[in-house]
Design a protein around this motif. Structure first.
Motif, mmCIF file in Angstrom:
data_model
loop_
_atom_site.group_PDB
_atom_site.id
_atom_site.type_symbol
_atom_site.label_atom_id
_atom_site.label_comp_id
_atom_site.label_asym_id
_atom_site.label_seq_id
_atom_site.Cartn_x
_atom_site.Cartn_y
_atom_site.Cartn_z
ATOM 1 N N ARG A 1 35.243 24.951 16.624
ATOM 2 C CA ARG A 1 34.056 24.916 17.476
ATOM 3 C C ARG A 1 33.833 23.520 18.041
ATOM 4 O O ARG A 1 34.236 22.510 17.458
ATOM 5 C CB ARG A 1 32.821 25.353 16.694
ATOM 6 N N GLU A 2 33.176 23.497 19.186
ATOM 7 C CA GLU A 2 32.837 22.241 19.838
ATOM 8 C C GLU A 2 31.543 21.694 19.246
ATOM 9 O O GLU A 2 30.613 22.445 18.954
ATOM 10 C CB GLU A 2 32.663 22.474 21.345
ATOM 11 N N LYS A 3 31.489 20.378 19.092
ATOM 12 C CA LYS A 3 30.277 19.712 18.624
ATOM 13 C C LYS A 3 29.900 18.601 19.593
ATOM 14 O O LYS A 3 30.768 17.942 20.160
ATOM 15 C CB LYS A 3 30.489 19.134 17.223
ATOM 16 N N GLY A 4 28.601 18.415 19.785
ATOM 17 C CA GLY A 4 28.127 17.381 20.695
ATOM 18 C C GLY A 4 27.026 17.910 21.592
ATOM 19 O O GLY A 4 26.333 18.875 21.251
ATOM 20 N N LYS A 5 26.874 17.304 22.764
ATOM 21 C CA LYS A 5 25.829 17.690 23.706
ATOM 22 C C LYS A 5 26.353 18.706 24.721
ATOM 23 O O LYS A 5 27.510 18.664 25.114
ATOM 24 C CB LYS A 5 25.307 16.452 24.441
ATOM 25 N N ASN A 6 25.464 19.609 25.139
ATOM 26 C CA ASN A 6 25.796 20.609 26.166
ATOM 27 C C ASN A 6 27.100 21.341 25.846
ATOM 28 O O ASN A 6 28.026 21.417 26.664
ATOM 29 C CB ASN A 6 25.898 19.942 27.542
ATOM 30 N N VAL A 7 27.165 21.876 24.654
ATOM 31 C CA VAL A 7 28.359 22.605 24.205
ATOM 32 C C VAL A 7 28.610 23.803 25.116
ATOM 33 O O VAL A 7 27.696 24.584 25.393
ATOM 34 C CB VAL A 7 28.176 23.071 22.750
ATOM 35 N N SER A 8 29.846 23.954 25.598
ATOM 36 C CA SER A 8 30.146 25.030 26.548
ATOM 37 C C SER A 8 31.418 25.806 26.219
ATOM 38 O O SER A 8 31.695 26.829 26.849
ATOM 39 C CB SER A 8 30.274 24.457 27.965
ATOM 40 N N LEU A 9 32.202 25.338 25.263
ATOM 41 C CA LEU A 9 33.459 26.014 24.935
ATOM 42 C C LEU A 9 33.224 27.140 23.933
ATOM 43 O O LEU A 9 32.512 26.962 22.942
ATOM 44 C CB LEU A 9 34.467 25.017 24.344
ATOM 45 N N ASP A 10 33.827 28.295 24.201
ATOM 46 C CA ASP A 10 33.733 29.410 23.260
ATOM 47 C C ASP A 10 34.343 29.025 21.919
ATOM 48 O O ASP A 10 35.379 28.355 21.854
ATOM 49 C CB ASP A 10 34.487 30.631 23.809
ATOM 50 N N LYS A 11 33.709 29.480 20.849
ATOM 51 C CA LYS A 11 34.262 29.268 19.514
ATOM 52 C C LYS A 11 35.504 30.139 19.334
ATOM 53 O O LYS A 11 35.596 31.227 19.899
ATOM 54 C CB LYS A 11 33.229 29.632 18.448
ATOM 55 N N LEU A 12 36.432 29.649 18.528
ATOM 56 C CA LEU A 12 37.667 30.379 18.276
ATOM 57 C C LEU A 12 37.833 30.674 16.794
ATOM 58 O O LEU A 12 37.492 29.851 15.944
ATOM 59 C CB LEU A 12 38.882 29.574 18.750
ATOM 60 N N PHE A 13 38.362 31.854 16.517
ATOM 61 C CA PHE A 13 38.842 32.157 15.174
ATOM 62 C C PHE A 13 40.358 32.014 15.213
ATOM 63 O O PHE A 13 41.034 32.682 15.995
ATOM 64 C CB PHE A 13 38.461 33.574 14.743
ATOM 65 N N ILE A 14 40.881 31.114 14.397
ATOM 66 C CA ILE A 14 42.321 30.878 14.332
ATOM 67 C C ILE A 14 42.868 31.595 13.104
ATOM 68 O O ILE A 14 42.502 31.277 11.972
ATOM 69 C CB ILE A 14 42.646 29.373 14.243
#
Length: 347
Positions: A161-174
């Motif tokens: 998952r992306e962390k930070g401000k204005n997160v926009s990337l879909d979370k992934l299950f690997i």
């Protein structure tokens, strides 16, 4: 089936490939796996052999990731996506579990520390790569988190998952596969990296249903696939439990929709029995008989059957409005139905 030449990725080609190599057409492994159901592990490998430019990767990044590079010319987008796949390959390989003997003192003392160290290193490496290609902003990062998973062909599971401000990337299950899916092994036509990656891509293309999870891409060499991570809406239980009795069938259907997004008319359309009227009110069938049967009926409509469909691979996620919806998240065990005999194809 003719024997394979060599073992593993060094030379996984069937003999007939060399006999007919001049006839190979390079139409793209992602396209080929998406448009037809591959019945055997051998068929999947053949498609990769026909497309050497794929470098044993099939599928695409999630749309929210691709949106970051859609200003580039189409060919350049493909190049960037391929570079990102190679960065993922290196990161996933770095997550290799600590392999000292389980009962050794070294294992008990160092396993957790070493695996946590690798998680941080792989996260940092992937963050740098995604920033380089504009997928990730400079102030943000992506992080791997190990998840508890189980499965005969599954080695590890991770949330990215992306962390930070204005997160926009879909979370992934690997999903990282183990090495049980060796060439010609038992059940490898339905389970393991080859079959599951191929069948996930086919499902994405074939079945447009809110009950199907998204399967993005897979890497045969690194032995993993990236899927949509199912985020549970706040205040919603991940486990669906029906009451023993409801005041009436309407009350049951309301609760079913609120917890799974399944509508009463969908169950009726597929002829699924939902329960019976008793002196105490409405008594529903078990959740397996309703939820799992609905998913099987949807698959059956498209000529497919899931041989291992249960509560762990049909879970509650969320839709675009952050409402709960049941999702099929695992294609291990998916097979094609023989229309003449109404049985699953096993050869």
């Amino acid at each position: 089936m003719k024997p394979f030449c060599g073992n593993g990725f060094n030379n996984p080609a069937p003999h007939y490939y060399f006999d007919n190599s001049k006839k190979v057409s390079f139409t793209g492994v992602t396209e080929e796996l998406s448009k037809k159901f591959t019945k055997t592990q051998k068929e999947v490998i053949d498609e990769f052999i026909k497309d050497p430019a794929s470098n044993w990767v099939a599928g695409n990044l999630p749309q929210s990731w691709l949106n970051k590079i859609n200003y580039l010319p189409t060919e350049k987008q493909k190049e960037v996506q391929h570079e990102i796949f190679m960065i993922f390959r290196a990161a996933i390989k770095h997550l290799k579990p600590y392999c000292a003997p389980v009962k050794s003192p070294e294992y008990s003392k160092r396993k957790v520390d070493l695996e946590n160290k690798r998680l941080k290193e792989a996260s940092k490496f992937l963050t740098k790569g995604l920033r380089k290609f504009g997928i990730l902003s400079e102030g943000n990062s992506v992080n791997f988190k190990r998840l508890k998973v189980s499965g005969a062909y599954t080695q590890r599971g991770y949330l990215l998952r992306e962390k930070g401000k204005n997160v926009s990337l879909d979370k992934l299950f690997i999903k990282k596969f183990n090495n049980k899916d060796k060439l010609g092994g038992l059940d490898t036509n339905y389970n393991g990296r080859y079959s599951e990656i191929a069948h996930g891509l086919y499902l994405n293309k074939k079945i447009k249903s809110r009950f199907m999870g998204n399967f993005y891409w897979g890497d045969m060499k690194a032995g993993y696939m990236a899927e949509e991570y199912q985020t549970l809406p706040k205040g919603i239980s991940p486990i669906v439990n029906f009451k023993k009795n409801y005041k009436n069938v309407r009350k049951f259907f309301d609760e079913l929709y609120d917890t799974t997004n399944i509508k009463s008319n969908e169950l009726m359309r597929y002829g699924i029995k939902v329960g019976k009227i008793t002196p105490e009110g409405f008594q529903p069938e078990s959740k397996e008989n309703i939820i799992i049967k609905l998913l099987q009926k949807i698959l059956e409509k498209h000529g497919l059957f899931h041989n291992d469909l249960h509560n762990l691979n049909a879970i509650i996620g969320s839709n675009d409005r952050h409402k709960p919806v049941v999702k099929l998240i695992d294609v291990g065990g998916l097979s094609e139905i023989n229309k003449l005999s109404h049985t699953t194809v096993t050869k």
